[in-house]
Design a protein around this motif. Structure first.
Motif, PDB file in Angstrom:
ATOM      1  N   VAL A   1       0.845  -1.201   0.000  1.00 36.14           N
ATOM      2  CA  VAL A   1       0.000   0.000   0.000  1.00 36.14           C
ATOM      3  C   VAL A   1       0.881   1.252   0.000  1.00 36.14           C
ATOM      4  O   VAL A   1       0.591   2.215  -0.698  1.00 36.14           O
ATOM      5  N   ILE A   2       1.994   1.207   0.756  1.00 32.08           N
ATOM      6  CA  ILE A   2       2.848   2.392   0.880  1.00 32.08           C
ATOM      7  C   ILE A   2       4.274   2.174   0.397  1.00 32.08           C
ATOM      8  O   ILE A   2       5.065   3.113   0.373  1.00 32.08           O
ATOM      9  N   GLU A   3       4.607   0.939   0.003  1.00 35.44           N
ATOM     10  CA  GLU A   3       5.987   0.645  -0.389  1.00 35.44           C
ATOM     11  C   GLU A   3       6.056  -0.007  -1.773  1.00 35.44           C
ATOM     12  O   GLU A   3       5.167  -0.743  -2.165  1.00 35.44           O
ATOM     13  N   ASN A   4       7.162   0.280  -2.451  1.00 36.32           N
ATOM     14  CA  ASN A   4       7.519  -0.393  -3.697  1.00 36.32           C
ATOM     15  C   ASN A   4       8.651  -1.370  -3.369  1.00 36.32           C
ATOM     16  O   ASN A   4       9.356  -1.196  -2.367  1.00 36.32           O
ATOM     17  N   TYR A   5       8.847  -2.357  -4.237  1.00 37.32           N
ATOM     18  CA  TYR A   5       9.997  -3.246  -4.047  1.00 37.32           C
ATOM     19  C   TYR A   5      10.609  -3.576  -5.408  1.00 37.32           C
ATOM     20  O   TYR A   5       9.973  -3.485  -6.449  1.00 37.32           O
ATOM     21  N   ARG A   6      11.878  -3.952  -5.339  1.00 36.55           N
ATOM     22  CA  ARG A   6      12.618  -4.376  -6.541  1.00 36.55           C
ATOM     23  C   ARG A   6      13.323  -5.686  -6.212  1.00 36.55           C
ATOM     24  O   ARG A   6      13.957  -5.811  -5.171  1.00 36.55           O
TER      25      ARG A   6
END
Length: 80
Positions: free
Chosen positions: A70-75
């Protein structure tokens, strides 16, 4: 197979920890620091020789546990 999952806050999400770090760096005399955003890094070893399967497994792990999407992106990076 070694991999890295990097989790960062999405643009527009307030980052009080990043602001605190920014202020601390400036108080240490590091005047060139414009802004700081904090995140998390997970170094993970996966028992798979198949790069695509390892990446899919890590994406599942990030979606279900490592990141709050909801509040974070990831790679996900499969390093080999």
């Amino acid at each position: 197979m070694k991999a890295r999952v990097t989790v960062t806050l999405k643009t527009g999400v307030l980052d009080p920890q990043g602001k605190a770090i920014e202020g601390a760096l400036k108080s240490l005399g590091l005047a060139g620091v414009a802004s700081v955003r904090q995140g998390k890094v997970f170094d993970i070893e996966v028992e798979s020789a198949d790069r695509a399967k390892a990446e899919a497994l890590l994406k599942q792990a990030a979606d279900k546990l490592l990141a709050n999407t909801v509040i974070e992106n990831y790679r996900v990076e499969v390093l080999g």
